[in-house]
Design a protein around this motif. Sequence first.
Motif, PDB file in Angstrom:
ATOM      1  N   ASP A 108       0.947  -1.369  -0.054  1.00  0.00           N
ATOM      2  CA  ASP A 108      -0.031  -0.085   0.133  1.00  0.00           C
ATOM      3  C   ASP A 108       1.005   1.240  -0.116  1.00  0.00           C
ATOM      4  N   VAL A 109       2.163   1.350   0.536  1.00  0.00           N
ATOM      5  CA  VAL A 109       2.902   2.339   0.575  1.00  0.00           C
ATOM      6  C   VAL A 109       3.353   2.870  -0.969  1.00  0.00           C
ATOM      7  N   ARG A 110       3.097   1.830  -1.904  1.00  0.00           N
ATOM      8  CA  ARG A 110       3.163   2.372  -3.239  1.00  0.00           C
ATOM      9  C   ARG A 110       2.363   3.595  -3.578  1.00  0.00           C
ATOM     10  N   SER A 111       1.282   3.803  -2.880  1.00  0.00           N
ATOM     11  CA  SER A 111       0.404   4.752  -3.341  1.00  0.00           C
ATOM     12  C   SER A 111       1.054   6.306  -3.157  1.00  0.00           C
ATOM     13  N   ILE A 112       2.129   6.238  -2.228  1.00  0.00           N
ATOM     14  CA  ILE A 112       2.888   7.496  -2.121  1.00  0.00           C
ATOM     15  C   ILE A 112       3.422   7.970  -3.328  1.00  0.00           C
ATOM     16  N   LYS A 113       4.055   6.936  -4.088  1.00  0.00           N
ATOM     17  CA  LYS A 113       4.653   7.359  -5.427  1.00  0.00           C
ATOM     18  C   LYS A 113       3.739   7.680  -6.249  1.00  0.00           C
ATOM     19  N   SER A 114       2.527   6.640  -6.516  1.00  0.00           N
ATOM     20  CA  SER A 114       1.819   6.838  -7.498  1.00  0.00           C
ATOM     21  C   SER A 114       0.627   8.203  -7.183  1.00  0.00           C
ATOM     22  N   SER A 115       0.669   8.542  -6.201  1.00  0.00           N
ATOM     23  CA  SER A 115      -0.100   9.654  -5.826  1.00  0.00           C
ATOM     24  C   SER A 115       0.693  11.015  -6.080  1.00  0.00           C
ATOM     25  N   SER A 154      19.518   7.364  -9.662  1.00  0.00           N
ATOM     26  CA  SER A 154      18.550   6.441 -10.027  1.00  0.00           C
ATOM     27  C   SER A 154      17.060   7.256 -10.382  1.00  0.00           C
ATOM     28  N   TYR A 155      17.088   8.379  -9.758  1.00  0.00           N
ATOM     29  CA  TYR A 155      15.784   9.310  -9.875  1.00  0.00           C
ATOM     30  C   TYR A 155      15.519   9.456 -11.163  1.00  0.00           C
ATOM     31  N   PRO A 156      16.195   9.673 -12.072  1.00  0.00           N
ATOM     32  CA  PRO A 156      15.800  10.004 -13.484  1.00  0.00           C
ATOM     33  C   PRO A 156      14.542   8.714 -14.106  1.00  0.00           C
ATOM     34  N   SER A 157      14.875   7.563 -13.520  1.00  0.00           N
ATOM     35  CA  SER A 157      14.030   6.439 -14.103  1.00  0.00           C
ATOM     36  C   SER A 157      12.639   6.724 -13.587  1.00  0.00           C
ATOM     37  N   ILE A 158      12.150   7.465 -12.603  1.00  0.00           N
ATOM     38  CA  ILE A 158      10.806   7.788 -12.391  1.00  0.00           C
ATOM     39  C   ILE A 158      10.368   9.214 -12.508  1.00  0.00           C
TER      40      ILE A 158
END
Length: 283
Positions: free
Chosen positions: A146-153, A202-206
């Motif tokens: 569920d913590v993946r929602s922080i990135k998707s949001s 790594s950040y440029p990947s997202i």
Amino acid sequence: MPWPWCFPSRQGQPKTTKTSPPPSDETGLKLLYDGLAPKVDIVAVHGLGGHRENSWTAANGVNWLRDLLPSDMLNTRVLSWGYSVPTRENSQQKISEQLVYDLWKLRSSTYTANRPIIFIAHSLGGPLVKSALLYADSVQEPHVLDVRSIKSSTHGVIFMGTPELDSRLLGLQSYLATARDSEQESSDIYKEAQWLVTTLQSYPSISQEFWSLFVHERSDFMSTNITLDQTASSPLQKSLSHICIQADHGGMIKFESSLDEGYLKIKEHLVCAAEVLEQETDT
């Protein structure tokens, strides 16, 4: 001596008052404004040795996150997140993961788990936010998915005076190469440097999944080719925009009034982003 390579030299700049690190009861999230009908969460993350309220407060006592922004953005929830100075036991990676869990816990408990997020990050807060988003994107354990929602949001990030992967960090990469396989490899400085370089690489990947605004202190442009106030027509175009503020590194996040030129520039992007996000939510 932490972070010796993160920022350009500031010789000749006005000195800023150092802020004492926050006590343990002043870390974590603090709600500064809950909004009338919040459609967006704005989350501010201070820099190294900063404070979740004092870092954003001008000499006249005005905290622009609490005292100015709500008047211009009624339908937002404004939060400030505080953390202690990194230690061997509480590394930068652990701190960034704590940011994810603190946000996830609050948003889950208030039934706002999918509300759009806009981060405002100053100095070391920038790499911490990047690391937090990378962590949220990589979680695989079923019990914490569920913590993946922080990135998707997350829809946008405003980076204010943060280190980027450019010539200023060549020295850091050189240090890592020189110190590898030596006694320095086990030092805190080496681990800090390694974390920072890994995060920035790594950040440029997202990064293309969010819009980004880079806010520079005036001196940052003295030796760069970045066009001042190179702002996209809409901050929601997933593009990179650059503006500058006439202030030193600490002063660039302190605004005394709603007429402050720096505040007006930041507000313009936040208001535009929030309006677009509200429209998307309502459709």
